[in-house]
Design an enzyme around this catalytic site. Structure first.
Site, PDB file in Angstrom:
ATOM      1  N   PRO A   9       0.788  -1.222   0.000  1.00 55.48           N
ATOM      2  CA  PRO A   9       0.000   0.000   0.000  1.00 55.48           C
ATOM      3  C   PRO A   9       0.829   1.286   0.000  1.00 55.48           C
ATOM      4  O   PRO A   9       1.862   1.363   0.648  1.00 55.48           O
ATOM      5  CB  PRO A   9      -0.817  -0.100   1.293  1.00 55.48           C
ATOM      6  CG  PRO A   9      -0.082  -1.080   2.140  1.00 55.48           C
ATOM      7  CD  PRO A   9       0.546  -2.050   1.194  1.00 55.48           C
ATOM      8  N   ASN A  10       0.332   2.235  -0.761  1.00 58.14           N
ATOM      9  CA  ASN A  10       0.867   3.603  -0.849  1.00 58.14           C
ATOM     10  C   ASN A  10       2.163   3.707  -1.656  1.00 58.14           C
ATOM     11  O   ASN A  10       2.652   4.815  -1.893  1.00 58.14           O
ATOM     12  CB  ASN A  10       1.060   4.223   0.547  1.00 58.14           C
ATOM     13  CG  ASN A  10      -0.233   4.260   1.329  1.00 58.14           C
ATOM     14  OD1 ASN A  10      -1.236   4.752   0.824  1.00 58.14           O
ATOM     15  ND2 ASN A  10      -0.256   3.702   2.529  1.00 58.14           N
ATOM     16  N   ARG A  17       4.957  11.099  -2.351  1.00 59.61           N
ATOM     17  CA  ARG A  17       4.671  10.753  -0.958  1.00 59.61           C
ATOM     18  C   ARG A  17       5.894  10.984  -0.069  1.00 59.61           C
ATOM     19  O   ARG A  17       6.938  10.362  -0.296  1.00 59.61           O
ATOM     20  CB  ARG A  17       4.311   9.263  -0.947  1.00 59.61           C
ATOM     21  CG  ARG A  17       4.178   8.664   0.408  1.00 59.61           C
ATOM     22  CD  ARG A  17       4.149   7.143   0.332  1.00 59.61           C
ATOM     23  NE  ARG A  17       3.949   6.623   1.645  1.00 59.61           N
ATOM     24  CZ  ARG A  17       4.288   5.399   2.030  1.00 59.61           C
ATOM     25  NH1 ARG A  17       4.840   4.558   1.170  1.00 59.61           N
ATOM     26  NH2 ARG A  17       4.078   5.016   3.251  1.00 59.61           N
ATOM     27  N   TYR A  22      11.131   9.043   1.388  1.00 57.71           N
ATOM     28  CA  TYR A  22      11.172   8.021   0.333  1.00 57.71           C
ATOM     29  C   TYR A  22      11.821   8.494  -0.971  1.00 57.71           C
ATOM     30  O   TYR A  22      11.946   7.705  -1.912  1.00 57.71           O
ATOM     31  CB  TYR A  22       9.749   7.521   0.047  1.00 57.71           C
ATOM     32  CG  TYR A  22       9.105   6.885   1.264  1.00 57.71           C
ATOM     33  CD1 TYR A  22       9.627   5.710   1.806  1.00 57.71           C
ATOM     34  CD2 TYR A  22       7.994   7.451   1.880  1.00 57.71           C
ATOM     35  CE1 TYR A  22       9.054   5.128   2.926  1.00 57.71           C
ATOM     36  CE2 TYR A  22       7.415   6.868   2.998  1.00 57.71           C
ATOM     37  CZ  TYR A  22       7.950   5.705   3.516  1.00 57.71           C
ATOM     38  OH  TYR A  22       7.380   5.118   4.622  1.00 57.71           O
ATOM     39  N   ASN A  73       8.150  -5.613  -0.925  1.00 54.58           N
ATOM     40  CA  ASN A  73       8.063  -4.446  -0.058  1.00 54.58           C
ATOM     41  C   ASN A  73       6.594  -4.382   0.356  1.00 54.58           C
ATOM     42  O   ASN A  73       5.754  -3.848  -0.369  1.00 54.58           O
ATOM     43  CB  ASN A  73       8.494  -3.161  -0.777  1.00 54.58           C
ATOM     44  CG  ASN A  73       8.478  -1.968   0.171  1.00 54.58           C
ATOM     45  OD1 ASN A  73       7.978  -2.060   1.302  1.00 54.58           O
ATOM     46  ND2 ASN A  73       9.030  -0.852  -0.260  1.00 54.58           N
ATOM     47  N   ALA A  76       3.254  -0.895   4.812  1.00 53.49           N
ATOM     48  CA  ALA A  76       2.703  -0.911   6.175  1.00 53.49           C
ATOM     49  C   ALA A  76       2.268  -2.311   6.616  1.00 53.49           C
ATOM     50  O   ALA A  76       2.285  -2.623   7.816  1.00 53.49           O
ATOM     51  CB  ALA A  76       1.531   0.057   6.267  1.00 53.49           C
ATOM     52  N   HIS A  79       4.250  -4.608   9.084  1.00 57.53           N
ATOM     53  CA  HIS A  79       4.192  -4.465  10.537  1.00 57.53           C
ATOM     54  C   HIS A  79       2.898  -4.999  11.145  1.00 57.53           C
ATOM     55  O   HIS A  79       2.741  -4.987  12.358  1.00 57.53           O
ATOM     56  CB  HIS A  79       4.368  -2.983  10.908  1.00 57.53           C
ATOM     57  CG  HIS A  79       5.443  -2.294  10.115  1.00 57.53           C
ATOM     58  ND1 HIS A  79       6.759  -2.674  10.178  1.00 57.53           N
ATOM     59  CD2 HIS A  79       5.392  -1.279   9.194  1.00 57.53           C
ATOM     60  CE1 HIS A  79       7.479  -1.905   9.364  1.00 57.53           C
ATOM     61  NE2 HIS A  79       6.672  -1.064   8.751  1.00 57.53           N
ATOM     62  N   ASP A  86       1.703 -15.803   6.884  1.00 59.64           N
ATOM     63  CA  ASP A  86       1.233 -17.172   6.689  1.00 59.64           C
ATOM     64  C   ASP A  86       1.308 -17.583   5.223  1.00 59.64           C
ATOM     65  O   ASP A  86       1.636 -18.728   4.908  1.00 59.64           O
ATOM     66  CB  ASP A  86      -0.215 -17.312   7.192  1.00 59.64           C
ATOM     67  CG  ASP A  86      -0.304 -17.322   8.712  1.00 59.64           C
ATOM     68  OD1 ASP A  86       0.751 -17.374   9.380  1.00 59.64           O
ATOM     69  OD2 ASP A  86      -1.431 -17.268   9.236  1.00 59.64           O
ATOM     70  N   GLU A  97      12.596  -9.669   1.918  1.00 59.12           N
ATOM     71  CA  GLU A  97      11.873  -8.475   2.377  1.00 59.12           C
ATOM     72  C   GLU A  97      12.712  -7.232   2.088  1.00 59.12           C
ATOM     73  O   GLU A  97      13.906  -7.217   2.416  1.00 59.12           O
ATOM     74  CB  GLU A  97      11.630  -8.593   3.892  1.00 59.12           C
ATOM     75  CG  GLU A  97      11.004  -7.340   4.488  1.00 59.12           C
ATOM     76  CD  GLU A  97      10.852  -7.425   6.010  1.00 59.12           C
ATOM     77  OE1 GLU A  97      11.102  -8.494   6.607  1.00 59.12           O
ATOM     78  OE2 GLU A  97      10.484  -6.385   6.584  1.00 59.12           O
ATOM     79  N   HIS A  99      12.831  -2.718   2.008  1.00 59.62           N
ATOM     80  CA  HIS A  99      12.252  -1.407   2.323  1.00 59.62           C
ATOM     81  C   HIS A  99      13.174  -0.326   1.784  1.00 59.62           C
ATOM     82  O   HIS A  99      14.405  -0.470   1.821  1.00 59.62           O
ATOM     83  CB  HIS A  99      12.083  -1.223   3.832  1.00 59.62           C
ATOM     84  CG  HIS A  99      11.166  -2.235   4.426  1.00 59.62           C
ATOM     85  ND1 HIS A  99       9.804  -2.162   4.302  1.00 59.62           N
ATOM     86  CD2 HIS A  99      11.426  -3.376   5.108  1.00 59.62           C
ATOM     87  CE1 HIS A  99       9.252  -3.214   4.900  1.00 59.62           C
ATOM     88  NE2 HIS A  99      10.219  -3.964   5.398  1.00 59.62           N
ATOM     89  N   SER A 101      13.261   2.817   3.116  1.00 62.08           N
ATOM     90  CA  SER A 101      13.794   3.521   4.294  1.00 62.08           C
ATOM     91  C   SER A 101      14.374   2.517   5.290  1.00 62.08           C
ATOM     92  O   SER A 101      14.061   1.323   5.228  1.00 62.08           O
ATOM     93  CB  SER A 101      12.672   4.325   4.964  1.00 62.08           C
ATOM     94  OG  SER A 101      11.661   3.460   5.449  1.00 62.08           O
ATOM     95  N   ARG A 106      13.412   4.407  12.377  1.00 65.07           N
ATOM     96  CA  ARG A 106      12.195   5.227  12.379  1.00 65.07           C
ATOM     97  C   ARG A 106      11.331   4.925  13.610  1.00 65.07           C
ATOM     98  O   ARG A 106      11.850   4.467  14.615  1.00 65.07           O
ATOM     99  CB  ARG A 106      11.451   5.001  11.057  1.00 65.07           C
ATOM    100  CG  ARG A 106      12.304   5.386   9.832  1.00 65.07           C
ATOM    101  CD  ARG A 106      11.556   5.177   8.547  1.00 65.07           C
ATOM    102  NE  ARG A 106      10.352   6.016   8.484  1.00 65.07           N
ATOM    103  CZ  ARG A 106       9.367   5.809   7.605  1.00 65.07           C
ATOM    104  NH1 ARG A 106       9.468   4.811   6.717  1.00 65.07           N
ATOM    105  NH2 ARG A 106       8.297   6.592   7.607  1.00 65.07           N
ATOM    106  N   ARG A 110       7.584   0.539  13.427  1.00 68.36           N
ATOM    107  CA  ARG A 110       8.165   0.013  12.177  1.00 68.36           C
ATOM    108  C   ARG A 110       9.337  -0.942  12.431  1.00 68.36           C
ATOM    109  O   ARG A 110       9.884  -1.531  11.521  1.00 68.36           O
ATOM    110  CB  ARG A 110       8.648   1.163  11.288  1.00 68.36           C
ATOM    111  CG  ARG A 110       7.544   2.061  10.793  1.00 68.36           C
ATOM    112  CD  ARG A 110       8.075   3.108   9.825  1.00 68.36           C
ATOM    113  NE  ARG A 110       7.222   4.272   9.816  1.00 68.36           N
ATOM    114  CZ  ARG A 110       6.101   4.401   9.096  1.00 68.36           C
ATOM    115  NH1 ARG A 110       5.731   3.440   8.276  1.00 68.36           N
ATOM    116  NH2 ARG A 110       5.366   5.490   9.164  1.00 68.36           N
TER     117      ARG A 110
END
Ligand code: DQA
Length: 144
Positions: A9-10, A17, A22, A73, A76, A79, A86, A97, A99, A101, A106, A110
C-alpha cells in the site's frame, strides 16, 4: 530465473509521498531500474503493486510454480499482517523483504516485521537501491 516483485500500500504514490523519507523516484522509475539490472543478470521480472492485503496474499499463493523468488516491499502490512506471513510460509518460495527507508531508524512500530521470520533476509534503508540489491540477492538465493 523468474523474480516476482510485490509492492504494498501507498507505494503507488512514490515520488510525491513524503519525499524527505522516500525520495522523488516513482515506482515506475524503480521498476525500470530493476528491469535493467535483471536483464544484465538474465532474470525475468514481474513487478506489481496493490493497496489490498488480500491481493498480495493471492499473488504470493499463485507464485508457486511460476516464480523462483519473491521480493516484497509489503509497506505498512509488514508491521501488521499475519495473513502475509502465513502466505509466505505456506508457499515456501524463497522470499526477500525489502524497504526503501531504514525502518529500524524510524518509529518504534516500524521496527517489528511480522514477515521477517519467514523471509530469507531483509534489505532495508538503501532507497531505490534496496530494489536493485534485491535483484542481486535473488540471483544469489537461486544459485546457492
Ligand atoms: C516502507 C516502510 C514501511 O514502514 C512503510 O509503511 C512504507 C514503506 C519502505 O519501503 O521504507 O509504506 O516499506
Amino acid at each position: 530465473m523468474k523474480i516476482l516483485f510485490l509492492n504494498g500500500p501507498n507505494l503507488n504514490l512514490l515520488g510525491q509521498r513524503e519525499p524527505e523519507v522516500y525520495g522523488r523516484t516513482t515506482l515506475a522509475d524503480i521498476e525500470a531500474k530493476v528491469r535493467e539490472r535483471a536483464k544484465k543478470l538474465g532474470a525475468d521480472i514481474d513487478f506489481r503493486q496493490t493497496n489490498l492485503e488480500g491481493e498480495l496474499v493471492s499473488w504470493i499463493q499463485e507464485a508457486k510454480g511460476h516464480f523462483d523468488v519473491i521480493v516484497i516491499n509489503a509497506a505498512a502490512y509488514t508491521h501488521t499482517s499475519v495473513a502475509l506471513r502465513d502466505a509466505i510460509a505456506a508457499v515456501g518460495l524463497p522470499t526477500i523483504e525489502i524497504h526503501l527507508s531504514n525502518v529500524h531508524a524510524r518509529e518504534e512500530f516500524r521496527h517489528k516485521s511480522l514477515i521477517a521470520p519467514v523471509c530469507r533476509g531483509q534489505i532495508v534503508g538503501f532507497g531505490v537501491n534496496s530494489y536493485v540489491l534485491a535483484v542481486e540477492a535473488s540471483v544469489n538465493v537461486i544459485e546457492t
